[in-house]
Scaffold this active site. Structure first.
Site, PDB file in Angstrom:
ATOM      1  N   CYS A 144      41.375  42.464  33.495  1.00 64.92           N
ATOM      2  CA  CYS A 144      41.130  41.405  32.490  1.00 64.92           C
ATOM      3  C   CYS A 144      40.443  40.233  33.135  1.00 64.92           C
ATOM      4  O   CYS A 144      40.258  39.645  33.373  1.00 64.92           O
ATOM      5  CB  CYS A 144      42.849  41.317  32.277  1.00 64.92           C
ATOM      6  SG  CYS A 144      42.917  39.599  31.243  1.00 64.92           S
TER       7      CYS A 144
ATOM      8  N   CYS B 212      41.184  36.651  33.402  1.00 66.43           N
ATOM      9  CA  CYS B 212      42.272  36.833  34.378  1.00 66.43           C
ATOM     10  C   CYS B 212      40.793  36.215  34.948  1.00 66.43           C
ATOM     11  O   CYS B 212      41.338  35.166  36.115  1.00 66.43           O
ATOM     12  CB  CYS B 212      42.319  37.967  34.737  1.00 66.43           C
ATOM     13  SG  CYS B 212      44.450  38.400  33.949  1.00 66.43           S
TER      14      CYS B 212
END
Ligand code: FAD
Length: 508
Positions: free
Chosen positions: A38, A41
């Site tokens: 992600c 992230c």
């Protein structure tokens, strides 16, 4: 293993057991649940590391920990802790009983997160971590009797405004040191303010066991200066503490790159995408109902109609569709759905690959590409197949993708951006061809936004797609501007994402 973090970092990996570390602990914990693929992230990593380094000396009063929810072996733990989007940060008080006791932190700013931790530590009156110093302000009578009740050599008093955090930060910075206690005195504690004749805030005083009192004179009234000064006092020593440290199975970060052909679509990517969505993304929800259940039914329905599945997967999709339709308007426990996905009560051979194994979507490092790449690829293919097979519902695939992303896509920031784009322009789509165009165009908008971002795989730069090598007719340069021959792009999309262009290489 967590690909974004490793044993060099002042963090604890939760891979060996989030329950045993976070629950029933005499320390407080701040846990970050992320998915290595992600992008948000990956971008959050720098702030998280600023925080981790900033509070590493507060261990063992408080620990920071991480868990990579993209690892399928961690799926159950992430689910137990109620993690539905990434990154999720949760604070656990000492002796938390249940995974649901985690308190979510929404702020992503390192200073704000640090202050949040202090607030929570101070609020923990019942059973504060044994290593945590008292954080509440000290009163005049306590100062008077301090050396009778404590065996520290020094008491450092930091006078400050009530809304500031410095004194508590310094107190926590001294967690691993013996010999000095740091307490804050609030500006409105007039008895002490008058007694020490304090006129500016912050100001520090050092009281010694032998009765002497001196003003702490520093170059700067800052946390770093106080901490350095206090740590260097004679008789103040660092104590040896057995800290919980990183422990995880070593990660094999070597990626075996396979020969790939950029002009075909790999069935392995598409099947991996379906596997990951149904067994990892949907699995985050214990019970499926309402909008989320509808999104799932639409997803299976669109796959059943338009996905050129191999025979075993085709049987499974037919079965799942029929099974889900019987559950409409009910609450569907994920574990029942998982049994269906695994073909538990089926006699015929109906199988969905049990692994994610990306081919074109394989990144040059484990955290790059993978699942999100396969999501785009799958839905491009579905828009093209819908146009080729024909249906009255021109927006069916796009709506399904929108529902999927909103309900299940773990990269919460991505989902938010996608929803914005959908809100802006998805409704104007009037034909199946326009649906193909909308997704192509929107994907290029995302590519443009992410070009040069830290999350970009250097081996697969974000380009305006398709490049000339794939479609010489698609791009036109007008002056310095790239423009598209849209009919040519549509023709290209229909060829590129067609059943005839599928490669079955690398499938088991
Ligand atoms: P991807 O962009 O994933 O593309 C996969 C493949 O599709 C490419 O390799 C190429 O072959 C082909 N392709 C590329 N462009 C097009 C096009 N215009 N039309 C058709 N085919 C094309 N990441 C973030 O960091 N922030 C976000 O906000 C974000 N939002 C996202 C929203 C959605 C709905 C999805 C599915 C992903 C999102 N991502 C976001 C992830 C990001 O878009 C990429 O998927 C990820 O970074 C992997 O990139 P990639 O290089 O594999 O190429």
């Amino acid at each position: 293993g967590a690909h974004l973090y490793d044993e060099q970092d002042p963090l604890v990996s939760l891979e060996k057991g989030a329950h045993s570390l976070l629950l029933n602990s005499s320390s407080c914990w701040v846990a970050q649940f992320f998915a290595s693929w992600c992008g948000h992230c990956q971008n959050f990593k720098s702030s998280w590391m600023v925080l981790a380094n900033d509070v590493k000396d507060w261990r063992p009063a408080v620990y920071l920990a991480v868990l990579d929810c993209a690892e399928e072996s961690n799926t159950k733990m992430c689910k137990d802790f109620g993690v539905q989007g990434f990154p999720t940060v949760q604070f656990f008080n000492t002796f938390s009983k249940n995974p649901s006791d985690g308190i979510k932190l929404y702020n992503r700013d390192p200073d704000q997160m640090r202050q949040f931790i202090i607030d929570k530590l101070e609020a923990q009156k019942e059973s504060p971590p044994p290593a945590c110093p008292p954080l509440e302000p000290i009163s005049a009578p306590e100062v008077d009797t301090f050396f009778e009740n404590n065996d520290e050599s020094y008491l450092a008093l930091i006078f400050e405004e009530p809304e500031t955090y410095m004194a508590r930060e310094v107190a926590l910075d001294m967690v691993q040191y013996q010999g000095v206690s740091v307490r804050r005195v609030l500006k409105d504690e007039s008895e002490l303010v008058e007694k020490f004749k304090v006129t500016s805030f912050p100001t520090g005083f050092l009281l010694c066991k032998n009765g002497s009192v001196s003003k702490i004179n520093l170059k700067e009234e800052s946390r770093a200066h106080y901490t350095r000064f206090l740590r260097s006092l004679p008789g103040v020593r660092k104590v040896i503490i057995n800290l919980v440290t990183w422990s995880a199975d070593p990660v094999d970060d070597t990626v075996v790159r396979r020969a790939v052909n950029s002009s075909v679509i790999y069935m392995a990517d598409l099947e991996s995408s379906i596997h990951y969505s149904l067994r990892v993304e949907v699995a985050r929800f214990t019970v499926l109902h309402g909008d989320r259940l509808r999104s799932l039914i639409n997803y299976i329905s669109v796959l059943k109609k338009y996905f050129p599945a191999r025979p075993y997967l085709r049987s499974l999709l037919d079965y799942l569709y029929a099974w889900l339709n019987k559950q409409r308007a009910k609450l569907v426990p994920y574990k029942d759905f998982a049994d269906a996905v695994n073909g538990k009560n089926l006699e015929e051979n109906a199988v969905l690959t049990p692994h994610a194994d990306f081919v074109w979507c394989q990144g040059s490092k484990p955290e790059f590409r993978g699942f999100p790449c396969s999501v785009w690829t799958l839905y491009h293919l579905l828009t093209v197949r819908a146009a080729q097979l024909g249906t009255e519902q021109t927006k069916e695939v796009l709506r399904t993708m929108r529902g999927y992303v909103r309900s299940f896509f773990g990269c919460t920031g991505c989902a938010h951006h996608f929803e914005q784009m959908a809100k802006e322009s998805m409704n104007s789509v009037r034909s199946l061809d326009e649906a193909i165009r909308w997704l192509w165009f929107s994907h290029n908008r995302v590519n443009k936004r992410l070009a040069g971002d830290a999350t970009e795989d250097p081996d697969f730069p974000k380009i305006q797609w398709p490049p000339k090598e794939l479609c010489a007719d698609c791009q036109k340069m007008v002056g310095n501007n790239l423009t598209w021959d849209e009919p040519a792009v549509l023709r290209f999309m229909k060829t590129h994402f067609s059943e005839n262009n599928l490669s079955y290489d690398y499938l088991e």
